[in-house]
Structures are given as C-alpha cells and as structure tokens.
Design an enzyme around this catalytic site. Structure first.
Site, PDB file in Angstrom:
ATOM      1  N   THR A 188      39.539  55.801  56.519  1.00 57.50           N
ATOM      2  CA  THR A 188      40.315  55.137  55.491  1.00 57.50           C
ATOM      3  C   THR A 188      40.558  56.107  54.349  1.00 57.50           C
ATOM      4  O   THR A 188      39.652  56.861  53.962  1.00 57.50           O
ATOM      5  CB  THR A 188      39.592  53.874  54.977  1.00 57.50           C
ATOM      6  OG1 THR A 188      40.367  53.255  53.954  1.00 57.50           O
ATOM      7  CG2 THR A 188      38.204  54.203  54.437  1.00 57.50           C
ATOM      8  N   GLU A 335      36.674  48.426  55.359  1.00 54.21           N
ATOM      9  CA  GLU A 335      35.221  48.398  55.423  1.00 54.21           C
ATOM     10  C   GLU A 335      34.661  47.036  55.845  1.00 54.21           C
ATOM     11  O   GLU A 335      33.471  46.922  56.126  1.00 54.21           O
ATOM     12  CB  GLU A 335      34.641  48.796  54.059  1.00 54.21           C
ATOM     13  CG  GLU A 335      34.871  50.235  53.672  1.00 54.21           C
ATOM     14  CD  GLU A 335      36.219  50.503  53.023  1.00 54.21           C
ATOM     15  OE1 GLU A 335      36.438  51.604  52.500  1.00 54.21           O
ATOM     16  OE2 GLU A 335      37.084  49.580  53.036  1.00 54.21           O
ATOM     17  N   LYS A 445      46.541  48.000  31.841  1.00 54.85           N
ATOM     18  CA  LYS A 445      45.797  47.693  30.610  1.00 54.85           C
ATOM     19  C   LYS A 445      46.690  48.039  29.421  1.00 54.85           C
ATOM     20  O   LYS A 445      46.884  49.207  29.081  1.00 54.85           O
ATOM     21  CB  LYS A 445      44.492  48.487  30.573  1.00 54.85           C
ATOM     22  CG  LYS A 445      43.614  48.242  31.814  1.00 54.85           C
ATOM     23  CD  LYS A 445      42.421  49.169  31.851  1.00 54.85           C
ATOM     24  CE  LYS A 445      41.618  48.949  33.129  1.00 54.85           C
ATOM     25  NZ  LYS A 445      42.363  49.343  34.354  1.00 54.85           N
ATOM     26  N   TRP A 450      44.851  42.718  30.079  1.00 52.67           N
ATOM     27  CA  TRP A 450      45.128  43.078  31.478  1.00 52.67           C
ATOM     28  C   TRP A 450      46.403  42.376  31.944  1.00 52.67           C
ATOM     29  O   TRP A 450      46.565  41.166  31.766  1.00 52.67           O
ATOM     30  CB  TRP A 450      43.970  42.642  32.380  1.00 52.67           C
ATOM     31  CG  TRP A 450      42.797  43.585  32.369  1.00 52.67           C
ATOM     32  CD1 TRP A 450      42.594  44.630  31.523  1.00 52.67           C
ATOM     33  CD2 TRP A 450      41.670  43.549  33.237  1.00 52.67           C
ATOM     34  NE1 TRP A 450      41.416  45.257  31.798  1.00 52.67           N
ATOM     35  CE2 TRP A 450      40.812  44.609  32.858  1.00 52.67           C
ATOM     36  CE3 TRP A 450      41.287  42.733  34.287  1.00 52.67           C
ATOM     37  CZ2 TRP A 450      39.621  44.872  33.504  1.00 52.67           C
ATOM     38  CZ3 TRP A 450      40.095  42.984  34.943  1.00 52.67           C
ATOM     39  CH2 TRP A 450      39.273  44.044  34.545  1.00 52.67           C
TER      40      TRP A 450
END
Length: 548
Positions: A188, A335, A445, A450
C-alpha cells in the site's frame, strides 16, 4: 489475559485449522454447474477445483516450497482466481503485484517481498524483462497469455500457464499447517516513502470471508451476493484481494465473470450478456461506467453496485438511481482486509423517496459483525457519538493486519495504544451510523476551524453540470488554509466557476455549510489526477498546485 477454563481435546480429536482450502469445500457441492468465466473460457466449479490442484502441481514442479513467495502480474482473470487458492494452499505466500505502480516501485515491492516465482501476463513482459536483473530472489517465470499466439519472452519462462496446467495432475492432497501462516501480501502506498507491505494469514482471510458472506447475503436490505447472483469485480484483483469478494463468491458457489483489463464498454457488455447482478469498484471507475457509450444504450436496471476506497458523491448516486442501479457504500482500508462497515438500508428505507435515500446510501454505514470501532481525539480520548463530534476511527477486528512487513516502526504507529489507527476522521450518530468526514491529512484547517473536503465535493457534485470534483486545502497567509476546487464538467456542459460558487451559496443559506467554507477558487479542468487504483490523488494535486 484473565485466567479461564480451557477445553482439553480428547485423544484423536482433530484440531481444525482455518485454512483457505476449506473455502473450496462448499462451492462445488452447491453449484457444480455454475460457471467461472473469462473471455472465451468458461468452466464449472468442479473444474475450478481440479485446475487449482493442477496449478499446485505446477508450482511445486517449479520449485516453490512452503514459505516461498509467488508474485502474480495479471489482469482480473480465472488464472488470478486459481492463484488466490493454489499458492497459499501449498503453504506459499501470494504476492499481489500492483502493476499500476511506477516501474521503480514495482521493482521495490518485488525485492522487498523476496519473490521467488513470477506469474506474468504478456502485457507486463516488457516491464518484468527490464526489472529482471534487479530481482535476485526470482528463480523462474510462468507466462500468462490470452492470445492464441504466445508473446516472445527473453526470460526463458518455465512454460505457458494453460499448457503447464494441461499436463499436470488434477488431484492434489493439500496439507494442514498453522492457520497463522502468511497467505497473502501486497503493498500500500502512502504520502511519503516506499510502499508498505501488508500481510494476511489464512485464519484472517477465512474469518474475513465468512463475515463477508454473512454481510453481503444475510440482510434483506443489503442482499448483494446470494446464491443466484452473478458476480463481476470492478476492483483490481491485486487491490486488497478485490476487497475479498472472490473468496466469498467462491465459497457461495455463484457464477463469477472476470473481465480482464478494465474497459468501461466491455464491462457494460459483460453485465448485459452474462447477466451480472453484483459488482464493486471505486467511485471513479463507476463514474466511467455511467459515462460509457455502451451504458447509454443499455438498461442497467437491477445492477447492484458497492463502492469504497473513496467517498461517493450524492450526484453520482442520483445518476445511478435514475438508471435503475442499486447503490451501496462500504468502508475499509488495505490494512483491514478490508471490510469494516457498510451502508445498510432496511426494506422500508428502500421505499423512501430518492432524496431521503441519498444520505443513507452514501453514508459510511454501520460496522459489520465482529468489528469493534470508535472515535478518538488527538489525545486518544473517546469522542461522543452525537453525530457531530469528529475524531479518528480506531478499530479492532480478527482480520486486521498485525503490522507492516519488515517495518516494525510503521507497524507500531499503526497499532498505537492497541487499536488500529485508520487516519480517517468521522462522526458516529447515536444510532451507530458512521460517516467519514475526511482523511486527517485532507481536512482543511481554515481560521481555526475544520472544513471537510468530502462535504464540499458532495455539494458541488450535486450540480448537474459537474462530472468530477476534488477539493484540497491550499496555504493562505491569513487563514492558514483555504479550500480550492477542481471540477471536470459533464459532457456538453457550459459552466463558469461563478455559477458553482452561486450553487454553493444555497447550502450556506440552508445552514449546511458556513460561508467561509465556500472555496475562494474553483478551477475548471480536463481531468483530475488519480492513484494507481483509481482514487483521486490529492497528494499529487497539492504538489502540482505548489509547483505552479
């Protein structure tokens, strides 16, 4: 671990290991006449099992022993499905080579995985011939060909795949061994450094498969893959085991159609001609399907599509609904093998008006069985599940990779505090519905607040003139960062950036976003950069903007 009472097996009791070979037991029992299809080749599940045995003999004759690594460089094919089983069933490790990486990265992954034998399609011969001098652990090659005339190869291959199988025995006594043995590995890519090796054991893959068959088959509102369905992947088989669905499809014994190299028109023709009912792919691939010439003249009603890997936009889902496609969203990462959650709809919710269904179908959904998942803030403290508080998703499940191959430091970062850290920012509602808000690295940001790039992409995509959109944060001297949007227009659309700003103002007025979330700049572009598996490549977009 607290002390508990343990069952002591009686003398002679068989300790059943969870091995991939067990997934082959049911398919040929329940579906002997259902087919595996690739190109002009089609055969039954009984023959699939025989061909897996033949491949095992070929691998052993090539010198592959338990613990060796066999690399596969192929398009989605019956051969790849056979390798999914035969390679790990003899105790070897199957390396899914990401053929879409750069040549340097492909070479790195093959050296790092210490590949011993390579199964290589004719299309990748130039690549592997160039890399061969840099692959000291490779002892031989087997050539894979779809053409009547096999391509010339300078590597002196051990033979062509089909010819080798034809000469091999159709019976093989696959051994038992430790269920925690490594079965597969793939790599990955991250934002920095070399690709990271992810490994999964037999036990993990069997548990993931059993969970996936339950998830995709048991729930009435989420019945994507049942015995009478016809399955065709649109996620490369090298990408997280095609999300693990080929293992589940084989265990269920459904008809499987493998499309080879992806071409949108061919995929639609296969859907129509082979009676495909269920497929999965990243949003960019699904958008290519919708935009294809073949789709324009084909009734797509009844096609069940599952997406993941990136957030789908409500605009795309609306297009699909208008074409009769049933659309669902799943969530996971390389994962995690990958399935962690899915967007369940009850039968009653299926009857809701489309506008009420859109948020449900594009949500990250509900964690699937055996998945323990919650959100944490930057200090590791749990975040309230109130639908608005954001935190990083951390997770535990029995099929998560236990670390990165030969990279203990990165593995420790992944499993900090005993939970796998996903790097995804999300909210969870009081009803337990998970919604990805952004990647930690992609959150914008601005002025101490956010802004979710995914939220902005979703809103922009609802304009009928938009085909694709990507939003990233760019440096700003006053606010730290500001949003910038790249937009690919729909065919024949005539649209100025100002019209899209005006489009977003309606969501400011309704309170869905704040006025400072509206991008300062919207650029109309011909295409948006993608990764090797078709995701929007925001890292590259930011680099290109910085260079410019």
């Amino acid at each position: 671990m607290m002390p508990t009472k343990i069952i002591e097996p009686c003398e002679g009791a068989y300790q059943y290991p969870l091995l991939i070979k067990s997934l082959l037991l049911s398919g040929q029992r329940y579906a002997q006449q259902r087919e595996i299809v690739h190109g002009s080749r089609r055969y039954s599940y009984r023959e699939l099992n025989q061909r897996i045995c033949r491949l095992a003999h070929v691998l052993r004759a090539a010198g592959v022993d338990a613990g060796d690594t066999v690399a596969v460089m192929d398009w989605d094919s019956h051969r790849y499905l056979e390798a999914y089983f035969a390679v790990p069933m003899i105790g070897a490790v199957l390396h899914h080579v990401n053929v879409r990486l750069s040549p340097d990265q492909v070479g790195y992954t093959m050296r790092h995985a210490e590949d011993n034998l390579v199964l290589v399609h004719d299309d990748f011969l130039p690549l592997i011939e160039a890399l061969a001098p840099t692959l000291p652990s490779v002892r031989g090659y087997i050539q894979l060909s779809d053409a009547a005339k096999v391509a010339t190869c300078t590597l002196a291959p051990l033979g062509e795949y089909e010819a080798l199988l034809a000469a091999a025995d159709s019976q093989y006594d696959f051994p038992d061994f430790d269920e925690n043995s490594i079965a597969t590995t793939f790599y990955t890519t991250g934002t920095t450094g070399n690709p990271k090796g992810v490994c999964f054991s037999h036990r993990q893959l069997v548990l993931h498969t059993l969970n996936m068959t339950t998830t995709l088959a048991a729930y009435e509102g989420f019945a994507l893959l049942r015995s009478e369905d016809v399955y065709m992947p649109m996620t490369p088989m090298f990408h997280v085991h095609a999300w693990g669905v080929p293992y589940a499809a084989t265990a269920l014994g459904v008809k499987q159609v493998y499309p080879g190299r992806y071409d949108p028109d061919r995929l639609v023709r296969l859907f129509r001609d082979e009676g495909v009912t269920f497929s999965h792919g990243v949003p960019t691939v699904l958008q290519m399907i919708l935009n294809s010439e073949e789709a324009a003249k084909t009734d797509l009603t009844g096609w069940k599509l599952l997406t993941g890997g990136a957030a789908p936009t409500q605009g795309m889902v609306r297009q699909m609904a208008e074409r009769g496609i049933q659309f669902f969203t799943g969530y996971g990462l390389s994962e995690s093998c990958p399935l962690l959650s899915a967007s369940f709809l009850t039968p009653q919710q299926h009857d809701l008006p489309l506008e009420q269904q859109l948020p449900l179908r594009t949500s990250t959904g509900v964690p699937v069985g055996l998945v323990d998942l919650h959100l944490v803030d930057a200090t590791g403290q749990r975040v309230p599940e109130d639908g608005s508080s954001m935190g990083e998703i951390v997770v535990r499940a029995p099929w998560l990779t236990q670390g990165y191959y030969l990279d203990a430091q990165k593995g420790a970062e992944l499993w900090q505090g005993g939970w796998m850290h996903t790097g995804d920012v999300a909210t969870i509602t009081p009803a337990g519905v998970l919604q990805i808000r952004d990647r930690i690295k992609d959150v914008i940001k601005t002025g101490g607040e956010w802004v979710s790039s995914l939220r902005l992409e979703n809103l922009i995509s609802q304009h009928t003139g938009v085909a694709e959109v990507a939003v990233v944060g760019v440096p700003d001297a006053r606010w730290g960062e500001r949003p910038l949007a790249l937009v690919v227009l729909a065919a024949d659309a005539q649209l100025e950036p100002g019209a899209l700003v005006q489009h977003l103002q309606q969501f400011v007025g309704s309170g869905e976003i704040s006025k400072w979330a509206v991008p300062d700049e919207i650029r109309i572009v011909d295409e948006i950069p993608k990764t090797s598996v078709g995701k929007v490549n925001k890292k590259l977009i930011r680099e290109q903007l910085q260079d410019a």
